[in-house]
Design an enzyme around this catalytic site. Sequence first.
Site, short mmCIF file in Angstrom:
data_model
loop_
_atom_site.label_atom_id
_atom_site.label_comp_id
_atom_site.label_asym_id
_atom_site.label_seq_id
_atom_site.Cartn_x
_atom_site.Cartn_y
_atom_site.Cartn_z
N ARG A 1 0.85 -1.25 0.00
CA ARG A 1 -0.14 0.13 -0.10
C ARG A 1 0.61 1.30 0.10
O ARG A 1 0.43 2.12 -0.60
CB ARG A 1 -1.06 0.06 1.25
CG ARG A 1 -2.07 -1.01 0.90
CD ARG A 1 -3.02 -0.82 -0.09
NE ARG A 1 -3.94 -1.85 -0.43
CZ ARG A 1 -3.65 -2.61 -1.63
NH1 ARG A 1 -3.01 -2.59 -2.51
NH2 ARG A 1 -4.82 -3.80 -1.64
N GLU B 1 1.94 1.54 -3.45
CA GLU B 1 0.71 2.23 -4.22
C GLU B 1 0.75 3.58 -3.88
O GLU B 1 0.31 4.45 -4.93
CB GLU B 1 -0.50 1.47 -3.65
CG GLU B 1 -1.77 1.75 -4.47
CD GLU B 1 -2.89 1.11 -3.97
OE1 GLU B 1 -3.78 0.65 -4.73
OE2 GLU B 1 -3.14 0.91 -2.74
N SER C 1 15.32 14.89 2.15
CA SER C 1 16.29 13.93 2.56
C SER C 1 15.54 12.67 3.17
O SER C 1 14.91 13.03 4.07
CB SER C 1 17.23 14.71 3.49
OG SER C 1 17.98 13.86 3.98
#
Length: 147
Positions: free
Chosen positions: A88, A91, A114
């Site tokens: 996820r 995703e 960073s």
Amino acid sequence: MNRNDVTEKIIATKVSKGIQWADVATKVGLSKEWTTAACLGQMTLDDKQAKIIGKIFGLTVEEQKWLKVVPYKGSLPTPVPTDPLIYRWYEVVSVYGTTIKELIHEEFGDGIMSAIDFSMDIQRQADPKGDRVNVVLSGKFLPYKTY
């Protein structure tokens, strides 16, 4: 023995003793997010931190030395993660990555966020429709230099 072996021992001990990452972090004196990453083999501990972790998880002096070795960063076993929770996140980056990039560049200019000068905070957010996961990522902006 290698760092992976030490990580597996830490995880096994955590499970068998019912240890919570937040409790480990309190003893180390750092955030639960950084401390968990360190225990999972993604950060380098100093002598004091390694001794504390060693005591909590019953590590030998030799095993504690592995906690102080700079690790190979990146803990995913496959290019596209198969674990549902990690997938996820993949995703999220796949769907919103270009949006995040665009908005960061619009606000800050050409550069990166960073992951070294970085912090993360994960909290449970109560919600009557089902609790939510609240994740805050904070990384220093590093502009690209001209030369």
